[in-house]
Design a protein around this motif. Structure first.
Motif, PDB file in Angstrom:
ATOM      1  N   VAL A  38       4.100  48.391  17.719  1.00 47.41           N
ATOM      2  CA  VAL A  38       2.898  48.861  18.417  1.00 47.41           C
ATOM      3  C   VAL A  38       1.669  48.120  17.905  1.00 47.41           C
ATOM      4  O   VAL A  38       0.807  47.676  18.681  1.00 47.41           O
ATOM      5  N   ILE A  39       1.587  47.960  16.607  1.00 50.75           N
ATOM      6  CA  ILE A  39       0.435  47.277  16.007  1.00 50.75           C
ATOM      7  C   ILE A  39       0.417  45.801  16.400  1.00 50.75           C
ATOM      8  O   ILE A  39      -0.616  45.252  16.791  1.00 50.75           O
ATOM      9  N   TRP A  40       1.572  45.156  16.333  1.00 51.40           N
ATOM     10  CA  TRP A  40       1.624  43.731  16.609  1.00 51.40           C
ATOM     11  C   TRP A  40       1.426  43.404  18.082  1.00 51.40           C
ATOM     12  O   TRP A  40       1.012  42.289  18.423  1.00 51.40           O
ATOM     13  N   GLU A  41       1.692  44.339  18.958  1.00 50.52           N
ATOM     14  CA  GLU A  41       1.386  44.108  20.375  1.00 50.52           C
ATOM     15  C   GLU A  41      -0.115  43.912  20.569  1.00 50.52           C
ATOM     16  O   GLU A  41      -0.549  43.112  21.393  1.00 50.52           O
ATOM     17  N   GLU A  42      -0.915  44.637  19.816  1.00 58.18           N
ATOM     18  CA  GLU A  42      -2.363  44.456  19.875  1.00 58.18           C
ATOM     19  C   GLU A  42      -2.765  43.100  19.306  1.00 58.18           C
ATOM     20  O   GLU A  42      -3.643  42.415  19.847  1.00 58.18           O
ATOM     21  N   SER A 247      -8.583  43.839  12.211  1.00 57.85           N
ATOM     22  CA  SER A 247      -9.645  44.071  13.194  1.00 57.85           C
ATOM     23  C   SER A 247      -9.879  45.559  13.398  1.00 57.85           C
ATOM     24  O   SER A 247      -9.047  46.403  13.025  1.00 57.85           O
ATOM     25  N   ASP A 248     -10.993  45.887  14.011  1.00 51.54           N
ATOM     26  CA  ASP A 248     -11.301  47.285  14.318  1.00 51.54           C
ATOM     27  C   ASP A 248     -10.308  47.861  15.315  1.00 51.54           C
ATOM     28  O   ASP A 248     -10.018  49.064  15.282  1.00 51.54           O
ATOM     29  N   GLU A 249      -9.781  47.003  16.195  1.00 49.82           N
ATOM     30  CA  GLU A 249      -8.801  47.483  17.180  1.00 49.82           C
ATOM     31  C   GLU A 249      -7.536  47.981  16.497  1.00 49.82           C
ATOM     32  O   GLU A 249      -6.955  49.001  16.902  1.00 49.82           O
ATOM     33  N   VAL A 250      -7.092  47.280  15.475  1.00 46.98           N
ATOM     34  CA  VAL A 250      -5.903  47.721  14.738  1.00 46.98           C
ATOM     35  C   VAL A 250      -6.201  48.984  13.941  1.00 46.98           C
ATOM     36  O   VAL A 250      -5.371  49.899  13.874  1.00 46.98           O
ATOM     37  N   LYS A 251      -7.394  49.067  13.356  1.00 47.38           N
ATOM     38  CA  LYS A 251      -7.779  50.303  12.661  1.00 47.38           C
ATOM     39  C   LYS A 251      -7.727  51.496  13.611  1.00 47.38           C
ATOM     40  O   LYS A 251      -7.311  52.599  13.233  1.00 47.38           O
ATOM     41  N   GLU A 252      -8.154  51.272  14.851  1.00 45.29           N
ATOM     42  CA  GLU A 252      -8.132  52.341  15.845  1.00 45.29           C
ATOM     43  C   GLU A 252      -6.702  52.778  16.146  1.00 45.29           C
ATOM     44  O   GLU A 252      -6.429  53.968  16.328  1.00 45.29           O
ATOM     45  N   ILE A 253      -5.768  51.824  16.187  1.00 45.42           N
ATOM     46  CA  ILE A 253      -4.356  52.164  16.389  1.00 45.42           C
ATOM     47  C   ILE A 253      -3.841  52.979  15.204  1.00 45.42           C
ATOM     48  O   ILE A 253      -3.107  53.957  15.374  1.00 45.42           O
ATOM     49  N   TYR A 254      -4.213  52.569  13.987  1.00 49.78           N
ATOM     50  CA  TYR A 254      -3.840  53.349  12.805  1.00 49.78           C
ATOM     51  C   TYR A 254      -4.250  54.816  12.991  1.00 49.78           C
ATOM     52  O   TYR A 254      -3.463  55.740  12.745  1.00 49.78           O
ATOM     53  N   ASN A 255      -5.484  55.015  13.402  1.00 48.93           N
ATOM     54  CA  ASN A 255      -6.032  56.368  13.488  1.00 48.93           C
ATOM     55  C   ASN A 255      -5.501  57.145  14.688  1.00 48.93           C
ATOM     56  O   ASN A 255      -5.187  58.336  14.571  1.00 48.93           O
ATOM     57  N   LYS A 256      -5.411  56.475  15.826  1.00 40.86           N
ATOM     58  CA  LYS A 256      -5.037  57.157  17.063  1.00 40.86           C
ATOM     59  C   LYS A 256      -3.540  57.379  17.176  1.00 40.86           C
ATOM     60  O   LYS A 256      -3.083  58.497  17.448  1.00 40.86           O
ATOM     61  N   ASP A 257      -2.758  56.336  16.968  1.00 40.66           N
ATOM     62  CA  ASP A 257      -1.309  56.417  17.180  1.00 40.66           C
ATOM     63  C   ASP A 257      -0.564  56.985  15.981  1.00 40.66           C
ATOM     64  O   ASP A 257       0.490  57.602  16.154  1.00 40.66           O
ATOM     65  N   ALA A 261      -1.687  58.015   9.034  1.00 40.17           N
ATOM     66  CA  ALA A 261      -0.564  57.702   8.135  1.00 40.17           C
ATOM     67  C   ALA A 261      -0.763  56.349   7.487  1.00 40.17           C
ATOM     68  O   ALA A 261      -0.303  56.116   6.370  1.00 40.17           O
ATOM     69  N   TYR A 262      -1.427  55.443   8.189  1.00 40.05           N
ATOM     70  CA  TYR A 262      -1.721  54.131   7.651  1.00 40.05           C
ATOM     71  C   TYR A 262      -3.210  54.037   7.318  1.00 40.05           C
ATOM     72  O   TYR A 262      -4.054  54.331   8.157  1.00 40.05           O
ATOM     73  N   ILE A 263      -3.501  53.586   6.100  1.00 39.29           N
ATOM     74  CA  ILE A 263      -4.889  53.464   5.648  1.00 39.29           C
ATOM     75  C   ILE A 263      -5.197  51.986   5.473  1.00 39.29           C
ATOM     76  O   ILE A 263      -4.603  51.301   4.644  1.00 39.29           O
ATOM     77  N   ALA A 264      -6.116  51.474   6.280  1.00 40.46           N
ATOM     78  CA  ALA A 264      -6.473  50.063   6.200  1.00 40.46           C
ATOM     79  C   ALA A 264      -7.063  49.741   4.833  1.00 40.46           C
ATOM     80  O   ALA A 264      -7.856  50.521   4.302  1.00 40.46           O
ATOM     81  N   VAL A 265      -6.702  48.583   4.266  1.00 38.68           N
ATOM     82  CA  VAL A 265      -7.183  48.219   2.944  1.00 38.68           C
ATOM     83  C   VAL A 265      -7.960  46.906   2.965  1.00 38.68           C
ATOM     84  O   VAL A 265      -8.290  46.376   1.911  1.00 38.68           O
ATOM     85  N   TRP A 266      -8.234  46.377   4.156  1.00 32.88           N
ATOM     86  CA  TRP A 266      -9.021  45.140   4.198  1.00 32.88           C
ATOM     87  C   TRP A 266     -10.505  45.446   4.327  1.00 32.88           C
ATOM     88  O   TRP A 266     -10.883  46.527   4.704  1.00 32.88           O
TER      89      TRP A 266
END
Length: 266
Positions: A38-42, A247-257, A261-266
């Protein structure tokens, strides 16, 4: 005459497409699990206008993606944290390098019986995974929550005998990581891996009574990463892919989908 024109047009179109394809950089990325797809599709979407085509290669065994990367069967992989990666490189001699940090897969504390970690009582039971890596990490989470203190913070995978202080005399029950959820009614609380939490319908953001955090650790052992072959670590195409991932788009996937469970560290 019309047939000849159509034929010539078809040839020109074929040549044009072929030339276009030659300019496209196909990058094979190894992953494990639907969440990574799901993340890599973005990420694929973001780099598609940069003549980069990401081809996702799914693996079902954690021992295969690093071997495939080292052998040149794929170009990047994203499935592991540093503790696993460093061990693979050291023991198998792989010429691989981490080129980007991605996230911490949160290992939170959950409960059916209390709503706050401060409600723990004398001799309560807490369930943790029984394998060395997850069990050791769970003890570090319990320390971060103020439940126990360990003798030495530098120990990568502490065990029960490494507990220095346990003021409430908590009984720590070690069980298979996949079975912990079923014990929630019978223990005060439990430390559960994020994949199992999600699989059993828990919301890491709202259901946990203590949230994991990168600051709970004094190293990067449990941070997930993107790896390449060492000789390709400065590849500008890979740097563009990392930029798209972080990117912010991937952070949004972390939070929404994945509900935190996933915490961005960049």
């Amino acid at each position: 005459m019309k047939k000849i024109i159509l034929f010539l047009f078809s040839i020109m179109l074929f040549i044009s497409c072929s030339n276009t394809d030659k300019n496209v950089n196909v990058i094979k990325v190894g992953y494990i699990g639907e969440s990574d797809r799901v993340i890599w599709e973005e990420v694929k979407r973001q780099v598609s206008n940069d003549n980069i085509k990401i081809e996702l290669i799914s693996f079902g065994d954690y021992l295969l993606p690093n071997q495939a990367l080292n052998d040149g069967d794929i170009d990047l992989n994203n499935f592991q944290h540093y503790a696993f990666f460093n061990n693979e490189v050291e023991t198998k001699g792989y010429q691989l390098t981490a080129i980007a940090d991605t996230c911490l897969a949160a290992m939170n504390i959950y409960s059916d019986n209390i709503t706050n970690i401060n409600q723990l009582k004398e001799r309560d039971k807490i369930a943790i995974p029984n394998d060395p890596s997850n069990g050791g990490r769970a003890l570090k989470v319990l320390e971060a929550a103020g439940i126990i203190k360990l003798k030495d913070k530098s120990i990568q995978n502490p065990v029960l005998k490494d507990i220095k202080e346990n003021p409430l005399n908590i009984e720590i029950v070690e069980v298979d990581a996949g079975s912990i959820y079923s014990l929630l009614p019978d223990v005060a609380c439990a430390v559960i891996n994020c994949n199992f939490a999600l699989n059993f319908g828990l919301n890491p953001d709202t259901d946990s009574i203590f949230k994991d955090n990168p600051t709970n650790y004094n190293d990067k052992n449990y941070i997930n990463l993107i790896a390449s072959r060492t000789e390709d670590k400065d590849n500008p195409i890979y740097k563009r892919i990392v930029e798209a991932y972080q990117s912010d788009e991937v952070k949004e996937i972390y939070n929404k989908d994945f509900k935190g469970a996933y915490i961005a560290v960049w």
